[in-house]
Scaffold this motif. Sequence first.
Motif, PDB file in Angstrom:
ATOM      1  N   PHE A  59       0.841  -1.194   0.000  1.00  0.00           N
ATOM      2  CA  PHE A  59       0.000   0.000   0.000  1.00  0.00           C
ATOM      3  C   PHE A  59       0.877   1.246   0.000  1.00  0.00           C
ATOM      4  CE2 PHE A  59      -3.127  -3.052   1.628  1.00  0.00           C
ATOM      5  CZ  PHE A  59      -4.231  -2.709   0.867  1.00  0.00           C
ATOM      6  N   SER A  60       0.298   2.338  -0.487  1.00  0.00           N
ATOM      7  CA  SER A  60       1.005   3.617  -0.538  1.00  0.00           C
ATOM      8  C   SER A  60       0.078   4.710  -0.039  1.00  0.00           C
ATOM      9  CB  SER A  60       1.454   3.898  -1.969  1.00  0.00           C
ATOM     10  OG  SER A  60       2.229   5.077  -2.036  1.00  0.00           O
ATOM     11  N   GLU A  61       0.623   5.838   0.398  1.00  0.00           N
ATOM     12  CA  GLU A  61      -0.170   6.834   1.109  1.00  0.00           C
ATOM     13  C   GLU A  61      -0.556   8.062   0.290  1.00  0.00           C
ATOM     14  OE1 GLU A  61       1.031   6.422   5.719  1.00  0.00           O
ATOM     15  OE2 GLU A  61       2.627   7.215   4.439  1.00  0.00           O
ATOM     16  N   ASP A  62       0.348   8.606  -0.477  1.00  0.00           N
ATOM     17  CA  ASP A  62       0.138   9.911  -1.101  1.00  0.00           C
ATOM     18  C   ASP A  62      -0.190   9.809  -2.585  1.00  0.00           C
ATOM     19  OD1 ASP A  62       0.846  10.884   1.389  1.00  0.00           O
ATOM     20  OD2 ASP A  62       2.937  11.193   0.831  1.00  0.00           O
ATOM     21  N   LEU A  63      -0.668  10.904  -3.141  1.00  0.00           N
ATOM     22  CA  LEU A  63      -0.909  11.021  -4.579  1.00  0.00           C
ATOM     23  C   LEU A  63       0.064  12.057  -5.123  1.00  0.00           C
ATOM     24  CD1 LEU A  63      -4.827  11.104  -4.690  1.00  0.00           C
ATOM     25  CD2 LEU A  63      -3.347   9.189  -5.293  1.00  0.00           C
ATOM     26  N   ASP A  64       0.996  11.611  -5.942  1.00  0.00           N
ATOM     27  CA  ASP A  64       2.042  12.477  -6.485  1.00  0.00           C
ATOM     28  C   ASP A  64       1.843  12.671  -7.982  1.00  0.00           C
ATOM     29  OD1 ASP A  64       3.593  12.718  -4.023  1.00  0.00           O
ATOM     30  OD2 ASP A  64       4.055  10.595  -4.321  1.00  0.00           O
ATOM     31  N   PHE A  65       1.921  13.927  -8.415  1.00  0.00           N
ATOM     32  CA  PHE A  65       1.728  14.249  -9.821  1.00  0.00           C
ATOM     33  C   PHE A  65       2.827  15.188 -10.294  1.00  0.00           C
ATOM     34  CE2 PHE A  65      -2.430  13.554  -7.877  1.00  0.00           C
ATOM     35  CZ  PHE A  65      -2.958  12.581  -8.700  1.00  0.00           C
ATOM     36  N   SER A  66       3.051  15.161 -11.593  1.00  0.00           N
ATOM     37  CA  SER A  66       3.969  16.094 -12.226  1.00  0.00           C
ATOM     38  C   SER A  66       3.241  16.779 -13.370  1.00  0.00           C
ATOM     39  CB  SER A  66       5.194  15.353 -12.773  1.00  0.00           C
ATOM     40  OG  SER A  66       5.984  16.221 -13.556  1.00  0.00           O
ATOM     41  N   LEU A  67       3.369  18.107 -13.458  1.00  0.00           N
ATOM     42  CA  LEU A  67       2.849  18.776 -14.638  1.00  0.00           C
ATOM     43  C   LEU A  67       3.617  18.293 -15.860  1.00  0.00           C
ATOM     44  CD1 LEU A  67       2.310  22.486 -13.508  1.00  0.00           C
ATOM     45  CD2 LEU A  67       0.697  20.579 -13.480  1.00  0.00           C
ATOM     46  N   LEU A  68       2.972  18.347 -17.014  1.00  0.00           N
ATOM     47  CA  LEU A  68       3.622  17.912 -18.246  1.00  0.00           C
ATOM     48  C   LEU A  68       4.623  18.948 -18.734  1.00  0.00           C
ATOM     49  CD1 LEU A  68       0.475  16.451 -20.042  1.00  0.00           C
ATOM     50  CD2 LEU A  68       2.162  15.246 -18.624  1.00  0.00           C
ATOM     51  N   THR A  69       4.373  20.199 -18.411  1.00  0.00           N
ATOM     52  CA  THR A  69       5.305  21.286 -18.709  1.00  0.00           C
ATOM     53  C   THR A  69       5.373  22.204 -17.497  1.00  0.00           C
ATOM     54  OG1 THR A  69       3.547  22.630 -19.697  1.00  0.00           O
ATOM     55  CG2 THR A  69       4.833  21.243 -21.191  1.00  0.00           C
ATOM     56  N   VAL A  70       6.446  22.947 -17.392  1.00  0.00           N
ATOM     57  CA  VAL A  70       6.645  23.842 -16.256  1.00  0.00           C
ATOM     58  C   VAL A  70       5.552  24.913 -16.226  1.00  0.00           C
ATOM     59  CG1 VAL A  70       8.177  25.562 -15.242  1.00  0.00           C
ATOM     60  CG2 VAL A  70       9.131  23.459 -16.218  1.00  0.00           C
ATOM     61  N   ASP A  71       4.965  25.109 -15.051  1.00  0.00           N
ATOM     62  CA  ASP A  71       3.944  26.137 -14.869  1.00  0.00           C
ATOM     63  C   ASP A  71       3.978  26.582 -13.414  1.00  0.00           C
ATOM     64  OD1 ASP A  71       1.787  27.809 -14.715  1.00  0.00           O
ATOM     65  OD2 ASP A  71       0.300  26.369 -15.428  1.00  0.00           O
ATOM     66  N   ALA A  72       4.774  27.611 -13.136  1.00  0.00           N
ATOM     67  CA  ALA A  72       4.938  28.086 -11.761  1.00  0.00           C
ATOM     68  C   ALA A  72       3.663  28.713 -11.215  1.00  0.00           C
ATOM     69  CB  ALA A  72       6.084  29.093 -11.694  1.00  0.00           C
ATOM     70  N   GLU A  73       2.703  29.044 -12.078  1.00  0.00           N
ATOM     71  CA  GLU A  73       1.458  29.671 -11.646  1.00  0.00           C
ATOM     72  C   GLU A  73       0.346  28.651 -11.408  1.00  0.00           C
ATOM     73  OE1 GLU A  73       1.496  32.907 -10.973  1.00  0.00           O
ATOM     74  OE2 GLU A  73       3.618  32.774 -11.560  1.00  0.00           O
ATOM     75  N   PHE A  74       0.625  27.387 -11.611  1.00  0.00           N
ATOM     76  CA  PHE A  74      -0.403  26.349 -11.453  1.00  0.00           C
ATOM     77  C   PHE A  74      -0.949  26.339 -10.031  1.00  0.00           C
ATOM     78  CE2 PHE A  74      -1.577  22.100 -10.040  1.00  0.00           C
ATOM     79  CZ  PHE A  74      -2.476  21.715 -11.019  1.00  0.00           C
TER      80      PHE A  74
END
Length: 283
Positions: A59-74
Amino acid sequence: MIKDWLAEYNPKTQDDAKDALREIMQEVALAGLYRAGFFEKAAFYGGTALRIFYSLDRFSEDLDFSLLTVDAEFTLDKYMKSVHTEFEALGMHVSITDKKKSKESSIESAFLKSETIWKELVLEGVLPQHGLTQRAIIKIKIEVDTRPPTGFETEEKLLLKPFSFYVKCFKPPYLFAGKMHALLFRKWKENVKGRDWHDLEWYVKKKTPLDLAHFTLRAKASGDLPEGIFTEKEFRQLLDSKIRAVDIEKVKADVIRFIPDSSTLTIWSTQYFRDLVTHLIVK
């Protein structure tokens, strides 16, 4: 639906049931993100992605995502209403709060905290012998890297519950690269994450190749490697040094509650991991 879904896990203990409920919440959160169009901008990676879509045996605890492109304002804000609505539709009441950043970071975070009564989800015919009548507090941290390193590939993976939908995921060689970046460069020294070592073993046994270029980009972006060429030989030397330095007993103690069969840890030793990584494939 939730009670039937939980019963499919066939939990034997209170901890089993809590782990199963957390995973159900993770899948509901993914559904809410999908409805809001989140996977047009981001991809799923990390231990939970490996567990849900690639059959990781813990089992795992967190949900980790990466934007497909850099977006510091996301921002995650525009997606959280859809996530909340998805839980409400299933009768699960959650609160969503922001995680306060202690320092400037490229990680955008939020927490999902379940305030569902255990007996509504578990006790009715599933685990009455364990007296699960107390309120279950389950936290799921959602993190999105808004300044991701480049050089990764994704694929669409099908999830069937709470309805059929596709999630954009990192392909396994890039997941492996991310895991090794975490294993080698976590910033705390005493708080050992045995799950990293379990996943290393899992990847090696699955003969999943590690994408060295993506690992290198991640390590340079985090400031853990200098600019310039980084070779497979240097990677293997770095890994060997880490294996020699880590406290294997602390590794075992951390991972034991996440895996179904603790007897698999008996063989774990410094020499075992040194021998294991001779089978690690680098591309």
